[in-house]
Scaffold this motif. Sequence first.
Motif, mmCIF file in Angstrom:
data_model
loop_
_atom_site.group_PDB
_atom_site.id
_atom_site.type_symbol
_atom_site.label_atom_id
_atom_site.label_comp_id
_atom_site.label_asym_id
_atom_site.label_seq_id
_atom_site.Cartn_x
_atom_site.Cartn_y
_atom_site.Cartn_z
ATOM 1 N N ASP A 84 0.852 -1.190 0.000
ATOM 2 C CA ASP A 84 0.000 0.000 0.000
ATOM 3 C C ASP A 84 0.892 1.246 0.000
ATOM 4 O OD1 ASP A 84 -2.490 -1.349 0.140
ATOM 5 O OD2 ASP A 84 -2.225 -1.629 2.299
ATOM 6 N N ALA A 85 0.485 2.226 -0.794
ATOM 7 C CA ALA A 85 1.223 3.503 -0.837
ATOM 8 C C ALA A 85 0.205 4.640 -0.869
ATOM 9 C CB ALA A 85 2.131 3.563 -2.056
ATOM 10 N N PHE A 86 0.362 5.546 0.088
ATOM 11 C CA PHE A 86 -0.550 6.698 0.172
ATOM 12 C C PHE A 86 0.295 7.987 0.168
ATOM 13 C CE2 PHE A 86 -2.495 3.118 2.397
ATOM 14 C CZ PHE A 86 -3.730 3.026 1.791
ATOM 15 N N GLN A 87 -0.138 8.907 -0.627
ATOM 16 C CA GLN A 87 0.613 10.162 -0.725
ATOM 17 C C GLN A 87 -0.343 11.336 -0.917
ATOM 18 O OE1 GLN A 87 3.114 11.194 -4.251
ATOM 19 N NE2 GLN A 87 4.831 11.181 -2.804
ATOM 20 N N GLY A 88 -0.106 12.397 -0.158
ATOM 21 C CA GLY A 88 -0.876 13.629 -0.322
ATOM 22 C C GLY A 88 0.064 14.799 -0.518
ATOM 23 N N ASN A 89 -0.173 15.595 -1.543
ATOM 24 C CA ASN A 89 0.706 16.715 -1.875
ATOM 25 C C ASN A 89 -0.105 18.004 -2.002
ATOM 26 O OD1 ASN A 89 3.155 15.042 -2.357
ATOM 27 N ND2 ASN A 89 1.945 14.249 -4.061
ATOM 28 N N ASP A 90 0.355 19.039 -1.309
ATOM 29 C CA ASP A 90 -0.221 20.377 -1.423
ATOM 30 C C ASP A 90 0.883 21.318 -1.894
ATOM 31 O OD1 ASP A 90 -1.956 19.663 1.604
ATOM 32 O OD2 ASP A 90 -2.808 19.675 -0.416
ATOM 33 N N ALA A 91 0.685 21.888 -3.070
ATOM 34 C CA ALA A 91 1.716 22.755 -3.654
ATOM 35 C C ALA A 91 1.161 24.148 -3.881
ATOM 36 C CB ALA A 91 2.213 22.159 -4.967
ATOM 37 N N LEU A 92 1.835 25.125 -3.311
ATOM 38 C CA LEU A 92 1.533 26.528 -3.555
ATOM 39 C C LEU A 92 2.745 27.148 -4.239
ATOM 40 C CD1 LEU A 92 -0.062 29.153 -3.324
ATOM 41 C CD2 LEU A 92 0.834 29.415 -0.996
#
Length: 362
Positions: A84-92
């Motif tokens: 399992d691989a989970f990734q969350g990215n927030d880019a400003l």
Amino acid sequence: MAETRSLLEDLPKAGSDQHLASNVAAGHLALVPTWLPLDVASGPSSNSAGSGGDGISEGVISSNALAVFMPSNAAIAGPHSGADAFQGNDALINQHPTEMAGIGGNGGSGNVAVGSGDGTNHAGTGGSGLFYGGLVSTEVALFAPVNTAVAAGPGATAHADQSNNALFLQGATQIGGMGGSGGDHNVASHGPSMSPGTALTLTGDFYAGHGGDGYFVGTMVDVSIAIFSPINIAIGAAGGSAEAHQTNNVIFDQGAVQIAGIGGNGGGFNLSSDTIFTGNHALGGDGVGSSTGSMVDVNFGYFHPINIAVPAGGTADAQQVDHVLYDQHALQLAGIAGHGGEGNLTDAHSALVDDILSFMHG
């Protein structure tokens, strides 16, 4: 030994030049030693109180911004295993330069400029803004997230989830050649020490609360490039199961504000006063706006999502959800004169009668 002159020499005579201003000027020169050079003895003076300074810029102002963001998320499972691989990215990505050049200072308020009437008197006048050259801005942003789930073999399970939120703020604020605004409650007038009847005609210039001029000669260029390319891949080999889920929320806010050659606004409640006046009055006057050249704004937004499911003898599930907002706008203003002020008073003849009577009976 100083020469004694009779006052009768300055009185009007029959058959002679009756021009009043010439006799007045002669009366002033009689007070100055005759051996002084004429340009030293009678040179006009300039007076300034609370006036904004001029802003002058020559050349090129350049801004170059580059941002690259490439996150990768992968789940790879071999035979009879799970991953399992989970990734969350927030880019400003905030690429928003501000380039300002050739801006005149604002005039102050509550100032008094008192002169002899021959020179230039400024009170609370906005400075001029002069720009010659170029304002150049380039912004490049690359956001390429990759999400991969690979189930390689019998009994293998792979699950990869990726969530991406990206906000691109691109676009320059470019301002060149702006005149300063005039101040309020300023007075430009001749000196109170001048006795009645000695200065009927004033040839100077009186400025009170006058807006500065704005001149722009050159080019404004803004280029914004944003690339967003998400990739989502699920591969299920024989007997394997793969799931890849990807969610993307993206906002492209691109656009420039370009302002060039704007005259300053005139101030309010200013006073310019004299007797008979042959010069220039400017009370709360708007500044001149002049722009020569070009304004260029180029916005490029590239969104290329890729979603791939490969069931190679197994099961593969690839889900991708994308929300994109493009806001590409430009505000371009050039060659605009300023607004005139309010409540200003030009009093050019208030003391005329008193001066004439005083001169005749003096």
